[in-house]
Design a protein around this motif. Structure first.
Motif, PDB file in Angstrom:
ATOM      1  N   ILE A 222       0.819  -1.215   0.000  1.00  0.00           N
ATOM      2  CA  ILE A 222       0.000   0.000   0.000  1.00  0.00           C
ATOM      3  C   ILE A 222       0.856   1.270   0.000  1.00  0.00           C
ATOM      4  N   GLY A 223       2.013   1.224   0.676  1.00  0.00           N
ATOM      5  CA  GLY A 223       2.784   2.445   0.953  1.00  0.00           C
ATOM      6  C   GLY A 223       3.330   3.144  -0.282  1.00  0.00           C
ATOM      7  N   ALA A 224       3.785   2.368  -1.276  1.00  0.00           N
ATOM      8  CA  ALA A 224       4.414   2.999  -2.449  1.00  0.00           C
ATOM      9  C   ALA A 224       3.340   3.556  -3.377  1.00  0.00           C
ATOM     10  N   ASP A 225       3.212   4.892  -3.367  1.00  0.00           N
ATOM     11  CA  ASP A 225       2.188   5.529  -4.204  1.00  0.00           C
ATOM     12  C   ASP A 225       2.734   6.767  -4.898  1.00  0.00           C
ATOM     13  N   ALA A 226       4.050   6.827  -5.040  1.00  0.00           N
ATOM     14  CA  ALA A 226       4.677   7.946  -5.762  1.00  0.00           C
ATOM     15  C   ALA A 226       6.026   7.465  -6.289  1.00  0.00           C
ATOM     16  N   PRO A 227       6.522   8.105  -7.355  1.00  0.00           N
ATOM     17  CA  PRO A 227       7.806   7.670  -7.914  1.00  0.00           C
ATOM     18  C   PRO A 227       8.897   7.633  -6.843  1.00  0.00           C
ATOM     19  N   GLY A 228       9.714   6.572  -6.849  1.00  0.00           N
ATOM     20  CA  GLY A 228      10.831   6.458  -5.891  1.00  0.00           C
ATOM     21  C   GLY A 228      10.465   5.711  -4.619  1.00  0.00           C
ATOM     22  N   LYS A 229       9.178   5.465  -4.373  1.00  0.00           N
ATOM     23  CA  LYS A 229       8.781   4.742  -3.156  1.00  0.00           C
ATOM     24  C   LYS A 229       8.799   3.227  -3.411  1.00  0.00           C
ATOM     25  N   GLU A 230       9.225   2.474  -2.401  1.00  0.00           N
ATOM     26  CA  GLU A 230       9.387   1.026  -2.556  1.00  0.00           C
ATOM     27  C   GLU A 230       9.422   0.381  -1.182  1.00  0.00           C
ATOM     28  N   GLU A 231       8.691  -0.753  -1.009  1.00  0.00           N
ATOM     29  CA  GLU A 231       8.674  -1.437   0.297  1.00  0.00           C
ATOM     30  C   GLU A 231       9.120  -2.899   0.225  1.00  0.00           C
ATOM     31  N   LEU A 232       9.050  -3.490  -0.978  1.00  0.00           N
ATOM     32  CA  LEU A 232       9.325  -4.929  -1.091  1.00  0.00           C
ATOM     33  C   LEU A 232      10.640  -5.197  -1.813  1.00  0.00           C
ATOM     34  N   ASP A 233      11.333  -6.244  -1.352  1.00  0.00           N
ATOM     35  CA  ASP A 233      12.481  -6.778  -2.063  1.00  0.00           C
ATOM     36  C   ASP A 233      11.995  -7.144  -3.480  1.00  0.00           C
ATOM     37  N   PRO A 234      12.634  -6.625  -4.536  1.00  0.00           N
ATOM     38  CA  PRO A 234      12.157  -6.933  -5.896  1.00  0.00           C
ATOM     39  C   PRO A 234      12.070  -8.433  -6.178  1.00  0.00           C
ATOM     40  N   LYS A 235      12.862  -9.250  -5.428  1.00  0.00           N
ATOM     41  CA  LYS A 235      12.803 -10.718  -5.635  1.00  0.00           C
ATOM     42  C   LYS A 235      11.407 -11.245  -5.329  1.00  0.00           C
ATOM     43  N   ILE A 236      10.689 -10.560  -4.432  1.00  0.00           N
ATOM     44  CA  ILE A 236       9.308 -10.985  -4.128  1.00  0.00           C
ATOM     45  C   ILE A 236       8.460 -10.825  -5.373  1.00  0.00           C
ATOM     46  N   LEU A 237       8.584  -9.676  -6.038  1.00  0.00           N
ATOM     47  CA  LEU A 237       7.781  -9.415  -7.238  1.00  0.00           C
ATOM     48  C   LEU A 237       8.100 -10.432  -8.326  1.00  0.00           C
ATOM     49  N   LEU A 238       9.397 -10.782  -8.453  1.00  0.00           N
ATOM     50  CA  LEU A 238       9.800 -11.728  -9.499  1.00  0.00           C
ATOM     51  C   LEU A 238       9.223 -13.114  -9.259  1.00  0.00           C
ATOM     52  N   ASP A 239       8.951 -13.442  -7.968  1.00  0.00           N
ATOM     53  CA  ASP A 239       8.413 -14.778  -7.630  1.00  0.00           C
ATOM     54  C   ASP A 239       6.896 -14.782  -7.490  1.00  0.00           C
TER      55      ASP A 239
END
Ligand SMILES: NC(=O)c1ccc[n+]([C@@H]2O[C@H](COP(=O)([O-])OP(=O)(O)OC[C@H]3O[C@@H](n4cnc5c(N)ncnc54)[C@H](O)[C@@H]3O)[C@@H](O)[C@H]2O)c1
Length: 328
Positions: A222-239
């Motif tokens: 929920i937290g990332a709602d603007a450019p540059g915001k990020e909360e998760l390890d990208p490896k999570i998204l890849l899996d």
């Protein structure tokens, strides 16, 4: 036609989470059917005051609602004794363009965000999910809890926040709402073994790491709602199976925005939008073992649909102040 002014206190007395979930579900369904008008939100940056505001217009013919939300994010406001985020919604009569209501949108913003999170959990989390981990225990976390309670019934909560005072007051809030919450001492402890993970921090780098997330977990990012915001390890998204609220908005400002800009993740890897899941066009979950992620940025249609539900209730109950705004 007079304009109805509806304050935050009025909204509090008129709006339930159940009604908000209904309004937001209709908004996402109409979007998936291609029946809404929603230009991208516009950001106006006020760098010298560490703030910005966003202008979010939408029109939903199915409920005859049109309008715009103006919402700020001023990170120093807490020191000033003001909320970081405040919103105002202006509703117009679609037929004529007349202003018909000015509504405090602050609570509506939190409620509609909680409602989208609830719909994602309903459609994407494993059946029987019993442990929900909250990373970040501020305002949005509370509304995610209220929304998830509507769809899961009961569950056990865990909370981690960099501020232990925030974790403590979140646990008190949860208990008041019938949910027992344990306070974790680290993000790892909070999310390990959880069925559902909710991230609501303003982080600009990964907070939840892949190795801490169990197979089959669902994440509301929920937290990332603007450019540059990020909360998760990208490896999570890849899996994971990733569902966004809006392709355009999420790729620019959602959880996926930073990994996309670094070339680690591609927009083509996104499985679809929440509305597609709600109308049965896309699956919310493929298997019991799959990790699923809902990437939420917040859409104007959620605000306009919820504000329109508030206005209907206010008219029924005679709530609000009527003002003759437009001179003829
Ligand atoms: N997706 C949407 O539709 C939507 C809607 C509203 C707000 N937001 C975003 O959600 C985020 C949270 O908003 P809020 O209103 O709850 O703010 P808030 O300030 O009330 O709460 C954020 C909490 O996160 C905690 N925190 C900060 N960094 C942390 C970290 N690394 N680990 C754990 N906790 C941490 C803070 O101490 C605070 O308690 C913001 O980034 C906001 O822009 C998204």
């Amino acid at each position: 036609m007079p304009v109805r002014i509806i304050t935050g206190k009025d909204v509090e007395s008129l709006l339930t989470m159940k009604d908000t979930i209904g309004a937001v579900e209709e908004a996402f369904r109409q979007k998936a059917l291609g029946k809404v008008e929603m230009p991208p939100k516009v950001y106006v940056f006020i760098k010298e005051h560490a703030g910005d505001y966003r202008v979010m217009p939408a029109y939903m013919p199915s409920i005859d609602a049109a309008g715009v939300k103006v919402v700020n994010v001023h990170v120093k406001n807490r020191e000033r004794g003001l909320p970081t985020v405040m919103a105002t919604i202006l509703l117009l009569k679609p037929e004529t363009g007349e202003p018909i209501a000015v509504i405090d949108g602050t609570l509506i913003t939190s409620m509609r965000t909680g409602a989208a999170g609830a719909l994602a959990v309903r459609e994407m989390a494993r059946k029987g999910s019993g442990v929900v981990a909250f990373v970040g225990a501020g305002v949005q976390a509370r509304f995610q809890l209220l929304g998830i309670k509507e769809v899961l019934g009961t569950f056990r909560a865990r909370a981690y926040d960099v501020s232990s005072a925030s974790s403590k007051s979140f646990a008190e809030f949860a208990l008041k709402n019938g949910i027992k919450a344990d306070i974790a001492q680290s993000v790892k402890e909070c999310v390990s073994g959880a069925d559902v993970i909710v991230t609501t921090t303003p982080a600009t780098g990964p907070v939840v790491m892949r190795e801490w997330v169990s197979d089959g977990a669902h994440i509301n990012a929920i937290g990332a709602d603007a450019p540059g915001k990020e909360e998760l390890d990208p490896k999570i998204l890849l899996d994971a199976r990733v569902i966004v609220d809006d392709m355009e908005q999420a790729t620019h400002s959602g959880e996926v925005n930073v990994p996309i800009s670094k070339g680690i993740y591609k927009p083509s890897m996104i499985s679809g939008e929440l509305g597609d899941v709600l109308i049965g066009k896309v699956k919310g979950r493929g298997s019991e073992k799959e990790i699923t992620v809902f990437d939420s940025t917040g859409l104007a249609i959620q605000d306009i649909a919820t504000a329109s539900a508030v206005l209907r209730r206010a008219e029924e109950k005679g709530v609000g102040i009527l003002v003759d705004m437009v001179s003829r």
